[in-house]
Design a protein around this motif. Structure first.
Motif, PDB file in Angstrom:
ATOM      1  N   MET A   1      51.439  36.490  34.202  1.00  0.00           N
ATOM      2  CA  MET A   1      50.060  36.573  34.385  1.00  0.00           C
ATOM      3  C   MET A   1      49.559  37.247  35.437  1.00  0.00           C
ATOM      4  SD  MET A   1      50.163  33.311  37.814  1.00  0.00           S
ATOM      5  CE  MET A   1      49.204  32.952  38.241  1.00  0.00           C
ATOM      6  N   LEU A   2      48.070  37.571  35.974  1.00  0.00           N
ATOM      7  CA  LEU A   2      47.460  38.684  36.918  1.00  0.00           C
ATOM      8  C   LEU A   2      47.719  38.233  38.438  1.00  0.00           C
ATOM      9  CD1 LEU A   2      45.945  41.940  36.958  1.00  0.00           C
ATOM     10  CD2 LEU A   2      44.076  40.235  36.277  1.00  0.00           C
ATOM     11  N   ALA A   3      47.902  39.616  39.003  1.00  0.00           N
ATOM     12  CA  ALA A   3      47.155  38.402  40.266  1.00  0.00           C
ATOM     13  C   ALA A   3      46.886  40.181  41.009  1.00  0.00           C
ATOM     14  CB  ALA A   3      49.031  39.073  41.542  1.00  0.00           C
ATOM     15  N   LEU A   4      45.600  39.795  41.495  1.00  0.00           N
ATOM     16  CA  LEU A   4      44.366  40.925  42.485  1.00  0.00           C
ATOM     17  C   LEU A   4      45.033  41.008  43.984  1.00  0.00           C
ATOM     18  CD1 LEU A   4      41.222  39.728  40.458  1.00  0.00           C
ATOM     19  CD2 LEU A   4      42.957  41.197  39.824  1.00  0.00           C
ATOM     20  N   VAL A   5      45.717  42.312  44.600  1.00  0.00           N
ATOM     21  CA  VAL A   5      45.655  42.500  45.475  1.00  0.00           C
ATOM     22  C   VAL A   5      44.746  43.201  46.307  1.00  0.00           C
ATOM     23  CG1 VAL A   5      47.361  43.160  47.489  1.00  0.00           C
ATOM     24  CG2 VAL A   5      48.276  42.229  44.718  1.00  0.00           C
ATOM     25  N   THR A   6      43.583  42.195  47.004  1.00  0.00           N
ATOM     26  CA  THR A   6      42.471  42.156  47.499  1.00  0.00           C
ATOM     27  C   THR A   6      41.937  43.677  49.164  1.00  0.00           C
ATOM     28  OG1 THR A   6      41.656  40.585  48.699  1.00  0.00           O
ATOM     29  CG2 THR A   6      42.048  41.049  45.480  1.00  0.00           C
ATOM     30  N   GLY A   7      40.515  43.735  48.795  1.00  0.00           N
ATOM     31  CA  GLY A   7      40.314  43.958  49.925  1.00  0.00           C
ATOM     32  C   GLY A   7      39.431  43.459  50.240  1.00  0.00           C
ATOM     33  N   THR A   8      37.630  43.961  50.715  1.00  0.00           N
ATOM     34  CA  THR A   8      36.404  43.319  50.746  1.00  0.00           C
ATOM     35  C   THR A   8      35.365  43.723  49.387  1.00  0.00           C
ATOM     36  OG1 THR A   8      35.843  45.391  52.395  1.00  0.00           O
ATOM     37  CG2 THR A   8      36.959  43.280  53.479  1.00  0.00           C
ATOM     38  N   GLY A   9      34.499  43.352  49.481  1.00  0.00           N
ATOM     39  CA  GLY A   9      33.507  44.160  48.714  1.00  0.00           C
ATOM     40  C   GLY A   9      33.640  42.815  47.256  1.00  0.00           C
ATOM     41  N   GLN A  56      58.464  34.951  42.353  1.00  0.00           N
ATOM     42  CA  GLN A  56      58.438  33.283  41.912  1.00  0.00           C
ATOM     43  C   GLN A  56      56.579  32.512  41.322  1.00  0.00           C
ATOM     44  OE1 GLN A  56      61.580  33.111  42.885  1.00  0.00           O
ATOM     45  NE2 GLN A  56      61.140  31.351  43.297  1.00  0.00           N
ATOM     46  N   ARG A  57      56.328  33.037  41.826  1.00  0.00           N
ATOM     47  CA  ARG A  57      54.706  32.858  40.703  1.00  0.00           C
ATOM     48  C   ARG A  57      54.814  32.968  38.400  1.00  0.00           C
ATOM     49  NH1 ARG A  57      51.301  30.126  44.196  1.00  0.00           N
ATOM     50  NH2 ARG A  57      49.503  29.991  41.941  1.00  0.00           N
ATOM     51  N   GLY A  58      55.591  34.351  39.031  1.00  0.00           N
ATOM     52  CA  GLY A  58      55.254  34.535  37.868  1.00  0.00           C
ATOM     53  C   GLY A  58      54.557  35.693  37.044  1.00  0.00           C
ATOM     54  N   VAL A  59      54.244  36.177  38.529  1.00  0.00           N
ATOM     55  CA  VAL A  59      53.120  37.095  38.070  1.00  0.00           C
ATOM     56  C   VAL A  59      53.650  38.846  36.696  1.00  0.00           C
ATOM     57  CG1 VAL A  59      51.260  39.580  39.704  1.00  0.00           C
ATOM     58  CG2 VAL A  59      51.728  36.834  39.976  1.00  0.00           C
ATOM     59  N   THR A  60      53.398  39.076  36.239  1.00  0.00           N
ATOM     60  CA  THR A  60      53.831  40.405  35.226  1.00  0.00           C
ATOM     61  C   THR A  60      52.856  41.417  35.390  1.00  0.00           C
ATOM     62  OG1 THR A  60      52.514  39.644  33.646  1.00  0.00           O
ATOM     63  CG2 THR A  60      54.652  38.288  33.789  1.00  0.00           C
TER      64      THR A  60
END
Length: 299
Positions: A1-9, A56-60
């Motif tokens: 699973m993909l997670a985006l750790v984001t800022g603005t834009g 915990q969410r299974g992010v890889t």
């Protein structure tokens, strides 16, 4: 699973939209991405809890994308899972922005998450090499580009911005924490005038000149630099990664707003380092530049 750790834009939404399944969107508090629903908000003081949540969410896989300015830090808001990470983060912050970013990447990697660059997930963000506009590159541009590259290397050494503007062989603007578009807008806000002729009152003329310099808040602009900036137009915008930076994070980005700001500043064109600068809305960028008579060279 993909997670985006984001800022603005706009970049986070572009990355999210290119995935076959929706990523988990985690945004730094106060830096909401454009056009994306945020699944999880976090603070620097709670990054330990963010890491725990991702596991915990299974992010890889994790992609850090979007713009942020250096966020504040309140020790009173530290949570229990972040406390053990403070020495590592503090040491990295003292070493500069790039070291701090690498330390953040390490926090994910030590938890068996792979950090992916936005350009890895959306390869089309990196434009092909060559002149992308119908407007061609002037024959006499080599010295301008050479000067820009030297400035870019210098900025990288002191951990500053990733772009600059060169006119008549002089650097007339450097990117700072406010970002690329703010740098370009600054060319219109406070032009620096060359030293006027003394006339009947040389003392008053000199005082007026000093006042202009102070108002511009750029004491490095003097002599030929001031004269170059006072010209009505011309010059090139140059953007490249910092030397040696980790390209999985903070890779330079431009978009249509950058193109419009360059047009407003009456520059001759834009030069980007090949495979080092992402372009959002490439077709729109090229259209804006072509209509205004500016070139875009990826070299």
């Amino acid at each position: 699973m993909l997670a985006l750790v984001t800022g603005t834009g706009a970049l986070p939404a572009v990355v999210a939209g290119a995935q076959s399944s929706p990523p988990l969107v985690c945004a730094l508090e106060g830096y909401a991405p454009d056009g994306l629903q945020v699944d999880h908000w976090f603070r620097i003081e709670t990054i330990g809890t963010l890491l725990h949540t991702l596991k915990q969410r299974g992010v890889t896989d994790v992609c850090l994308c979007g713009a942020i300015q250096r966020p504040g830090f309140n020790p009173l808001r530290l949570d229990a899972r972040t406390m053990p990470l403070v020495p590592t983060i503090a040491k990295a912050v003292k070493a500069g922005e790039d070291a701090a970013l690498r330390a953040v990447l390490g926090l994910f990697e030590t938890r068996d998450m792979t950090v992916r660059g936005a350009h890895e997930l959306v390869p089309d963000l990196l434009p092909p090499s060559g002149v992308l506009t119908q407007v061609r590159v002037p024959d006499d541009i080599d010295l301008q580009v050479q000067a820009a590259e030297e400035v870019s290397i210098e900025q990288g050494r002191v951990d500053e911005g990733q772009s600059c503007v060169i006119r008549s062989g002089q650097v007339i603007a450097r990117e700072d924490a406010r970002g690329t578009d703010a740098m370009l807008r600054g060319l219109l806000e406070r032009p620096v005038k060359p030293m006027p002729p003394p006339g009947d009152d040389p003392f008053a003329a000199a005082m007026d000149f000093v006042g202009d310099m102070l108002d511009d808040a750029a004491d490095w602009l003097s002599g030929p630099v001031a004269e170059a900036r006072a010209q009505p137009g011309g010059g090139i915008f140059f953007k490249a990664p910092k030397p040696g930076q980790d390209r999985r994070i903070d890779l330079p980005t431009i978009g249509p707003d950058t193109a419009r700001a360059a047009v407003a500043a009456r520059l001759d064109g834009l030069v980007l380092e090949a495979d080092g600068v992402m372009v959002l809305g490439r077709d729109e960028v090229v259209r804006v530049l072509d209509e205004a008579g500016l070139f875009l060279w990826v070299r």
